[in-house]
Design a protein around this motif. Sequence first.
Motif: not given
Length: 119
Positions: A79-83, A89-90, A95-98
């Motif tokens: 995943f590339v997460l923005t906004g 998520v934070e 701290t990690a997504l698989h």
Amino acid sequence: MIIGTGIDLVDIPRFVRTVERTPKLLQRLFTPAEQTLRMSSLAARYAAKEALIKTLGGSDGVHWTEIEVASAESGKPHFVLTGTTAAVVEERGITALHLTLTHDAGLAAAFVVAEGAPL
């Protein structure tokens, strides 16, 4: 420590019919980079985004185009997460997504595991 898991399954022919009926869905659900992919790959990415939402326990603050499923040089999806989606998520201490994806025999599936520090 595992914070959450999510899984989703997509019927690829049904997904294709839906996109053909409503072409603007591509812009609402996928980033420009994703929109160039084959339908089976898009169905798998849709499943990944749904699985992530399930992992998070809901869609509050999550926006489809703020979730991009990219591939590393090895081909491993991530995943590339923005906004606000990245902020959600934070905030949840992740701290990690698989992520794992598959598509075969007219079906696409995704499984997500979220990790974080113990509380």
